[in-house]
Design a protein around this motif. Sequence first.
Motif, PDB file in Angstrom:
ATOM      1  N   VAL A  41       0.873  -1.171   0.000  1.00  0.00           N
ATOM      2  CA  VAL A  41       0.000   0.000   0.000  1.00  0.00           C
ATOM      3  C   VAL A  41       0.915   1.227   0.000  1.00  0.00           C
ATOM      4  O   VAL A  41       1.478   1.605   1.032  1.00  0.00           O
ATOM      5  N   GLU A 117      -8.730   0.946  -3.589  1.00  0.00           N
ATOM      6  CA  GLU A 117      -7.431   0.272  -3.554  1.00  0.00           C
ATOM      7  C   GLU A 117      -6.447   0.918  -4.532  1.00  0.00           C
ATOM      8  O   GLU A 117      -5.267   1.069  -4.215  1.00  0.00           O
ATOM      9  N   MET A 122      -2.250   0.378  -4.213  1.00  0.00           N
ATOM     10  CA  MET A 122      -2.055  -1.023  -3.870  1.00  0.00           C
ATOM     11  C   MET A 122      -1.515  -1.801  -5.065  1.00  0.00           C
ATOM     12  O   MET A 122      -1.998  -1.649  -6.178  1.00  0.00           O
TER      13      MET A 122
END
Length: 172
Positions: A41, A117, A122
Amino acid sequence: MSRITDREVRGGDPELLPYVSRYASRGVLFDHRADVAMMYVARTALYKLPGGGIEAKETPEQAFLREVREETGYDAEILHGLGYIEEHKKANAFLQVSYCYIARAVQEHEAKLTEHEKKLGMSVHWMTLNEAIEAVGYVLAACTDYSTTFMLQRDKAILEAAATWLRAPYSS
């Protein structure tokens, strides 16, 4: 498998919450070289295991395989169930139960990350199991965020359980 409470995060007395807020599935995905898929991340510079919430009418196994495919792009085969981890977050009044698995990558596809995300930056990074344990431990040692500390402790416990399972002697 494990229970994480405020005692492990902040110290003091543990308090167990009475109602589950969210059920999830996550775990360790190995490739053909025995490397582990870790979700990096970028926004918070941390690593986490693939996984997420169980949707309506899904089994924990189905949710894990779906999350692995969405986040890593791989179809997977579950090799072993590790049990579950409870995260009792008293400050958030939030109890998450995560079912945990060990799986192997079978076939690669394109990952299908959510918009959230993608905004977090990510991406999947492959590393040895020891490197994964070290990466999570390193971020955990410096972490000051309450909820993130729970997540990192959970993922470290799952990785360590996978390492123990891999070292176990085979018996028929």
